[in-house]
Design an enzyme around this catalytic site. Structure first.
Site, mmCIF file in Angstrom:
data_model
loop_
_atom_site.group_PDB
_atom_site.id
_atom_site.type_symbol
_atom_site.label_atom_id
_atom_site.label_comp_id
_atom_site.label_asym_id
_atom_site.label_seq_id
_atom_site.Cartn_x
_atom_site.Cartn_y
_atom_site.Cartn_z
ATOM 1 C CG ASP A 29 16.536 45.456 31.676
ATOM 2 O OD1 ASP A 29 16.229 45.351 32.889
ATOM 3 O OD2 ASP A 29 17.416 44.768 31.122
ATOM 4 C CB ALA A 30 11.708 48.454 28.172
ATOM 5 C CD GLU A 108 34.343 39.829 54.801
ATOM 6 O OE1 GLU A 108 35.182 40.180 53.964
ATOM 7 O OE2 GLU A 108 33.933 40.548 55.712
ATOM 8 C CE LYS A 110 42.830 37.139 48.870
ATOM 9 N NZ LYS A 110 42.976 37.534 47.480
ATOM 10 C CG ASP A 112 41.049 36.552 41.606
ATOM 11 O OD1 ASP A 112 41.832 37.438 42.002
ATOM 12 O OD2 ASP A 112 41.391 35.617 40.864
ATOM 13 C CD GLU A 170 39.322 42.634 45.312
ATOM 14 O OE1 GLU A 170 39.541 43.398 46.274
ATOM 15 O OE2 GLU A 170 40.209 41.999 44.726
ATOM 16 C CE1 TYR A 222 38.406 44.817 51.115
ATOM 17 C CE2 TYR A 222 37.534 43.739 49.167
ATOM 18 C CZ TYR A 222 38.521 44.465 49.791
ATOM 19 O OH TYR A 222 39.625 44.831 49.087
ATOM 20 C CE LYS A 286 37.910 40.933 55.910
ATOM 21 N NZ LYS A 286 37.088 41.886 55.176
ATOM 22 C CE LYS A 310 45.272 33.318 47.176
ATOM 23 N NZ LYS A 310 46.466 34.052 47.010
ATOM 24 C CB CYS A 404 67.920 35.004 16.984
ATOM 25 S SG CYS A 404 66.697 36.176 17.597
ATOM 26 C CB CYS A 407 67.801 39.403 14.675
ATOM 27 S SG CYS A 407 68.899 38.513 15.772
ATOM 28 C CB CYS A 422 69.592 36.045 20.223
ATOM 29 S SG CYS A 422 69.962 37.351 19.032
ATOM 30 C CB CYS A 427 68.346 40.946 18.633
ATOM 31 S SG CYS A 427 66.865 39.964 18.641
HETATM 32 S S1 IVH Z 1 40.043 42.500 53.546
HETATM 33 C C1 IVH Z 1 43.260 44.716 55.757
HETATM 34 N N1 IVH Z 1 38.173 41.080 52.387
HETATM 35 O O1 IVH Z 1 42.329 40.534 48.596
HETATM 36 C C2 IVH Z 1 42.172 43.966 55.095
HETATM 37 N N2 IVH Z 1 40.070 41.676 51.092
HETATM 38 O O2 IVH Z 1 45.074 39.505 48.938
HETATM 39 C C3 IVH Z 1 42.429 43.773 53.669
HETATM 40 N N3 IVH Z 1 40.001 40.913 48.772
HETATM 41 O O3 IVH Z 1 43.954 43.611 48.912
HETATM 42 C C4 IVH Z 1 41.363 43.395 52.812
HETATM 43 N N4 IVH Z 1 38.043 39.930 48.887
HETATM 44 O O4 IVH Z 1 41.820 43.529 47.425
HETATM 45 C C5 IVH Z 1 39.358 41.670 52.244
HETATM 46 N N5 IVH Z 1 36.416 39.864 51.502
HETATM 47 C C6 IVH Z 1 37.602 40.456 51.346
HETATM 48 C C7 IVH Z 1 38.301 40.443 50.119
HETATM 49 C C8 IVH Z 1 39.551 41.061 50.036
HETATM 50 C C9 IVH Z 1 39.066 40.225 48.103
HETATM 51 C C10 IVH Z 1 41.288 41.376 48.186
HETATM 52 C C11 IVH Z 1 41.706 42.766 48.591
HETATM 53 C C12 IVH Z 1 43.068 42.594 49.220
HETATM 54 C C13 IVH Z 1 43.509 41.287 48.653
HETATM 55 C C14 IVH Z 1 44.542 40.625 49.551
#
Ligand code: IVH
Length: 672
Positions: A29-30, A108, A110, A112, A170, A222, A286, A310, A404, A407, A422, A427
């Site tokens: 890093d340095a 892939e 997902k 968050d 993301e 993605y 996908k 999910k 309340c 108030c 209330c 209030c």
């Molecule tokens: S594909 C039309 N791939 O999840 C295709 N989305 O709940 C749409 N997200 O709005 C997105 N990881 O923000 C895709 N590997 C991934 C993702 C991903 C996270 C998010 C994305 C989307 C939301 C949908």
């Protein structure tokens, strides 16, 4: 000829890529800092303008928030599956629509975080937007530039970088950074972020890009959304190319020939996701082939070629340290459990709603109890069980207040409802909540007017009703705690912008009892303006299809008692007082011939991934009508999760009921 500066920039870009994208640093890093310092000095010593893609240009000037820009094409959301059966249903639908052609799936993680779109012109990062509502996003270019894994310039490879490239991905905050940021926030008197996603969103939308730069945000790209002049046949080849151009894609992407293999991938990550340094809330499945994706197409909301599978809700055990009572905008008192902080599904949970007095009694919830907490996706954590066998005898039963807490007015209980209220209209707690509702996303959408600011505005008597917001100026605002001139300016700009809000949103924002988004839309559709609605008789309001006597009375009373407030809003120059809404009901009802056209629907409960307002729009755009109460005139009830009295009423009246899944299916049917 490449100058010394060019060489140094290229070298720094190379090391940025090694460190932030490949995770394989070659220098310390340095040493990296020395290179960057050297470049800064060389740049300062020349008159040649510094290009925006120079590695020294990650932190620029103050970001302008609030510039809403339309996406090239909507940033769609994903439909959800929660179990193996639903995954199979997705695959069966894909197979059916593709007439049983062989399909390859890509899985892939997902991530968050916060969806964003990045635009590169001639290989240089020029614009970044948040997903926003999918159609319009917010420009956050300067803040995205501070993320080291967002290349400011792409690398040319054997596949040339297209002249215009738009990728989507993301932005997220690694798990272990959340605690650190929250410790700092608390020390500065700010509320901690509830989870990494909120932290990422909050950090990306800051006015001061140098603060964003101090947050270790990261990105996974993605989707290749647009690549001028370049054609790929599959999603996986597009990902491979994006990687060679220097973009950061998640390494755990796999392709599969069967849906069973997809299920195996999912099961693997149910276990292993906890070991990842970032939060994931599922697996995205996908269809790999782009021409098949194209053939499957999209609904207005989701692609038919992808689904979010999910992960299940997670549970945690913790202790109730106290129970506090909050006052809502309609005066309802809500008990909230203050918890010993516990990590649940990646978020630190410090409180949970206990809904109402009855819930506390039914579950016999006491202060000091050990409880089981559950959180599913975005849903607020709930207490699912009290571990009564763990009781020591020191737990204290909770006494619901008789006055309340804000108030001190005696509370009111009625036989008709479980809520305790209330009833003091003055209030302050209610006023604060009413302002928050007025400013909320589906109402006047005033960004930057958060609870801490509202508290100060009301406590300092700068705002006594929602109309007072329009008289606020930078000067007193900037003197509020944790505000400052840039934020004050932005807030004034946002308030000013909200003057353009259409009448139905203002009507909803006024927080009239029983007037949700659907009712507000129905009323404006019929009366076209707030003034006309204010002049309407009780009978006229009640004659609107979908408006029952209770709602009509509430609206009628509101206009009788709140003329001064409405006059003040009119004087503040809110545009909807001068421009009447357009009625489009007749046009829309004959515009399409779909399952929905000419029928009347009521939407209740929560539809995963779609708000009720969005569902109403979908129905209306297909020629249907949406009303708020179930009557014999209702053709269908659309019942999501947690449907209550409307569901019972529909059963009683023998009205057909559509589940969320049925509804989404119907939406996907083509209109003739
Ligand atoms: S594909 C039309 N791939 O999840 C295709 N989305 O709940 C749409 N997200 O709005 C997105 N990881 O923000 C895709 N590997 C991934 C993702 C991903 C996270 C998010 C994305 C989307 C939301 C949908």
């Amino acid at each position: 000829m490449r100058t010394e500066i060019d060489e140094l920039r290229a070298l720094i870009r190379y090391h940025e890529h090694k460190y932030y994208i490949e995770n394989l640093p070659e220098i310390s890093d340095a040493d990296f800092d020395v290179l960057l310092k050297e470049l800064k000095e060389l740049e300062a010593a020349t008159d040649v303008p510094i290009p925006p893609d120079s590695p020294t240009q990650r932190v620029g000037g103050g970001a302008e928030l609030g510039t809403r820009l339309q996406h090239r094409n909507p940033m769609l959301s994903l439909n959800n599956s929660y179990d193996e059966n639903e995954l199979r249903e997705f695959a069966e639908r894909v197979q059916r629509l593709l007439e049983d052609a062989p399909v390859e799936y890509v899985t892939e993680l997902k991530i968050d975080g916060l969806g964003v779109s990045l635009i590169y012109e001639n290989g240089v990062f020029t614009q970044g937007l948040t997903r926003g509502d999918g159609e319009y996003g917010e420009e956050v270019t300067d803040n995205l530039r501070t993320i080291r894994s967002v290349p400011l310039r792409l690398v040319e490879t054997k596949t040339a970088v297209p002249p215009v490239l738009e990728v989507r991905g993301e932005v997220f905050l690694p798990k272990d950074c959340l605690d650190e940021i929250n410790v700092q926030r608390k020390s500065e008197g700010e509320l901690p972020f509830a989870n990494s996603r909120n932290a990422a969103a909050g950090s990306l939308r800051l006015l001061d890009a140098s603060i964003t730069a101090s947050r270790p945000l990261d990105i996974f790209v993605y989707t290749l959304n647009h690549a001028e002049g370049t054609e790929f046949t599959t999603h996986t080849t597009s990902l491979e190319n994006m990687k060679t151009w220097g973009l950061k894609c998640n390494p755990h992407t796999t392709s599969h020939k069967s849906i069973e293999a997809v299920q195996d991938y999912y099961e693997r990550w149910v276990e292993e996701r906890h070991d990842l340094p970032y939060e994931t809330d599922g697996v995205v499945v996908k269809v790999n082939n782009f021409s098949q994706q194209h053939e499957l197409g999209t609904t207005s909301k989701y692609p038919r070629w992808a689904v979010a599978y999910k992960f299940n809700a997670q549970q945690a055990i913790t202790t109730i340290e106290n129970i506090e009572v909050q006052v809502g905008r309609t005066g309802v008192l809500t008990p909230v459990a203050i918890l010993k902080p516990v990590t649940l599904a990646g978020a630190t949970i410090t409180n949970a709603t206990l809904h109402n007095e009855q819930e506390i009694q039914a579950k016999d919830i006491r202060i000091g109890d050990r409880i089981v907490l559950e959180r599913a996706g975005d849903v607020i954590p709930k207490v699912v069980e009290v571990l009564t066998t763990n009781r020591t005898g020191d737990e204290t039963p909770f006494e619901f207040p008789e006055r309340c807490p804000a108030c001190d007015t005696p509370v009111q209980r009625t036989e008709k409802e479980v809520a305790v209220r209330c009833v003091n209209v003055a209030c302050v707690a209610q006023l604060k909540r009413r302002i928050a509702h007025f400013a909320s996303r589906n109402a006047l959408q005033i960004e930057g007017l958060g609870p801490a600011t509202i508290d100060q505005l009301v406590d300092k008597a700068l705002v006594r009703d929602v109309a007072d917001l329009y008289a606020l100026e930078v000067e007193p605002l900037s003197e509020l705690e944790r505000m400052g001139v840039p934020s004050a300016r932005n807030l004034v700009r946002q308030i000013d912008r909200s003057k353009e809000t259409p009448a139905e949103k203002l009507l909803f924002g006024l927080g009239i009892f029983h007037v949700g988004e659907t009712v507000a839309e129905l009323l404006i559709e019929r009366f076209l303006s707030l003034d006309a609605l204010g002049r309407a008789t009780l009978e006229e309001i009640e004659s609107v299809n979908g408006i029952g006597p209770q709602i009509a009375e509430s609206v009628f009373d509101f206009f009788r008692h709140n003329q001064p407030l409405l006059d003040k809003l009119r004087a503040a120059d809110l545009h909807c007082f001068t421009v009447a809404a357009e009625s489009n009901w007749t046009e829309m009802s004959i515009a399409t011939d779909s399952f929905f056209s000419g029928k009347t629907f009521v939407v209740t409960g929560s539809l995963e991934g779609m708000t009720r307002g969005e569902a109403s729009n979908e129905i209306k755009s297909r020629g249907g009508r949406v009303t708020s109460s179930v009557t014999s005139k209702t053709d269908y009830l659309i019942a999501g999760e947690g449907a209550g009295s409307k569901y019972t009423k529909a059963v009683e009246l023998d009205i057909p009921i559509l589940t969320a899944v049925d509804f989404f299916e119907k939406l996907q049917q083509p209109t003739k």
